[in-house]
Scaffold this motif. Structure first.
Motif, short mmCIF file in Angstrom:
data_model
loop_
_atom_site.label_atom_id
_atom_site.label_comp_id
_atom_site.label_asym_id
_atom_site.label_seq_id
_atom_site.Cartn_x
_atom_site.Cartn_y
_atom_site.Cartn_z
N SER A 1 -5.31 15.54 39.65
CA SER A 1 -5.49 14.25 40.32
C SER A 1 -6.27 14.43 41.62
N HIS A 2 -6.93 13.36 42.02
CA HIS A 2 -7.65 13.31 43.29
C HIS A 2 -7.77 11.85 43.69
N ASN A 3 -8.15 11.62 44.94
CA ASN A 3 -8.30 10.24 45.41
C ASN A 3 -9.64 10.04 46.09
N ILE A 4 -10.67 10.72 45.61
CA ILE A 4 -12.01 10.59 46.18
C ILE A 4 -12.76 9.56 45.35
N GLN A 5 -13.06 8.42 45.94
CA GLN A 5 -13.63 7.30 45.19
C GLN A 5 -14.96 7.62 44.53
N SER A 6 -15.77 8.48 45.13
CA SER A 6 -17.09 8.76 44.57
C SER A 6 -17.06 9.82 43.46
N TYR A 7 -15.91 10.46 43.22
CA TYR A 7 -15.79 11.47 42.16
C TYR A 7 -15.30 10.78 40.89
N TYR A 8 -16.09 10.83 39.84
CA TYR A 8 -15.67 10.15 38.62
C TYR A 8 -15.79 11.01 37.37
N ILE A 9 -16.00 12.31 37.55
CA ILE A 9 -16.03 13.23 36.41
C ILE A 9 -15.01 14.33 36.70
N THR A 10 -14.16 14.63 35.72
CA THR A 10 -13.21 15.73 35.84
C THR A 10 -13.43 16.68 34.67
N ILE B 1 -13.98 14.49 31.30
CA ILE B 1 -13.89 13.04 31.19
C ILE B 1 -14.80 12.45 32.26
N ASN B 2 -15.71 11.59 31.83
CA ASN B 2 -16.61 10.86 32.71
C ASN B 2 -16.15 9.41 32.64
N VAL B 3 -15.43 8.98 33.65
CA VAL B 3 -14.70 7.71 33.66
C VAL B 3 -13.72 7.78 32.47
N ASP C 1 -8.40 9.00 33.39
CA ASP C 1 -9.63 8.42 33.91
C ASP C 1 -10.25 9.44 34.85
N GLY C 2 -11.45 9.87 34.60
CA GLY C 2 -12.10 10.87 35.42
C GLY C 2 -12.20 10.51 36.89
N ARG C 3 -11.95 9.24 37.22
CA ARG C 3 -12.05 8.81 38.61
C ARG C 3 -10.83 9.18 39.44
N ASN C 4 -9.69 9.51 38.82
CA ASN C 4 -8.54 9.87 39.63
C ASN C 4 -7.53 10.79 38.95
N ASN C 5 -7.03 10.47 37.76
CA ASN C 5 -6.00 11.27 37.11
C ASN C 5 -6.41 11.65 35.69
N VAL C 6 -6.30 12.94 35.38
CA VAL C 6 -6.62 13.42 34.04
C VAL C 6 -5.53 14.40 33.61
N THR C 7 -5.09 14.29 32.36
CA THR C 7 -4.10 15.20 31.81
C THR C 7 -4.72 16.01 30.69
N PHE D 1 -8.26 25.60 35.14
CA PHE D 1 -8.80 25.01 36.36
C PHE D 1 -9.34 23.61 36.07
N CYS D 2 -9.10 22.69 36.98
CA CYS D 2 -9.78 21.40 36.89
C CYS D 2 -10.75 21.30 38.06
N ALA D 3 -11.81 20.58 37.85
CA ALA D 3 -12.80 20.35 38.90
C ALA D 3 -13.24 18.90 38.83
N ALA D 4 -13.24 18.23 39.96
CA ALA D 4 -13.68 16.83 40.02
C ALA D 4 -14.96 16.78 40.84
#
Length: 117
Positions: A36-45, A63-65, A83-89, A104-107
């Motif tokens: 998870s992250h809370n960076i509004q401009s990051y939308y790919i995980t 995931i891209n959005v 959703d690649g914009r904030n939380n991905v499982t 590893f995850c990277a946003a």
């Protein structure tokens, strides 16, 4: 025989968080890892695997959005939800000993360029 599967995780950056930090599972169980992250401009995980036998990072999927892409060698083995914009499982199905690895995850974000002629 039942094998213990250890899935170790790492936190990439101060703004992107993976949970749990360690996970111990048995053969044939499944593992679920959240990013998870809370960076509004990051939308790919993206999710990566680093095993002891293959030291470089292997891209598993992203995931891209809400559009999911899973690399062919992981197709049928993993699921990506969220959703690649904030939380991905990331879910790894039917664990085997070869699944013992660091995950590893990277946003990030992508800048689209338009060009005038």
């Amino acid at each position: 025989n039942s094998y213990a599967i250890i899935v170790l995780l790492y936190i990439l950056g101060k703004s992107v968080v993976q949970t749990p930090s360690e996970l111990l599972k048995k053969k044939d169980e499944f593992a679920e890892i959240k990013c998870s992250h809370n960076i509004q401009s990051y939308y790919i995980t993206q999710w990566y695997k680093q095993s002891q036998s293959i030291m470089e990072l292997q891209l598993m999927g992203n995931i891209n959005v809400k559009q999911k892409t899973i690399e062919p060698e992981f197709n049928g083995k993993i699921k990506l939800d969220g959703d690649g914009r904030n939380n991905v499982t990331l879910t790894i199905d039917t664990l085997i000993l070869n699944d013992s690895a660091m995950y590893f995850c990277a946003a990030y974000y992508t800048v689209l360029r338009s060009r005038s002629v």
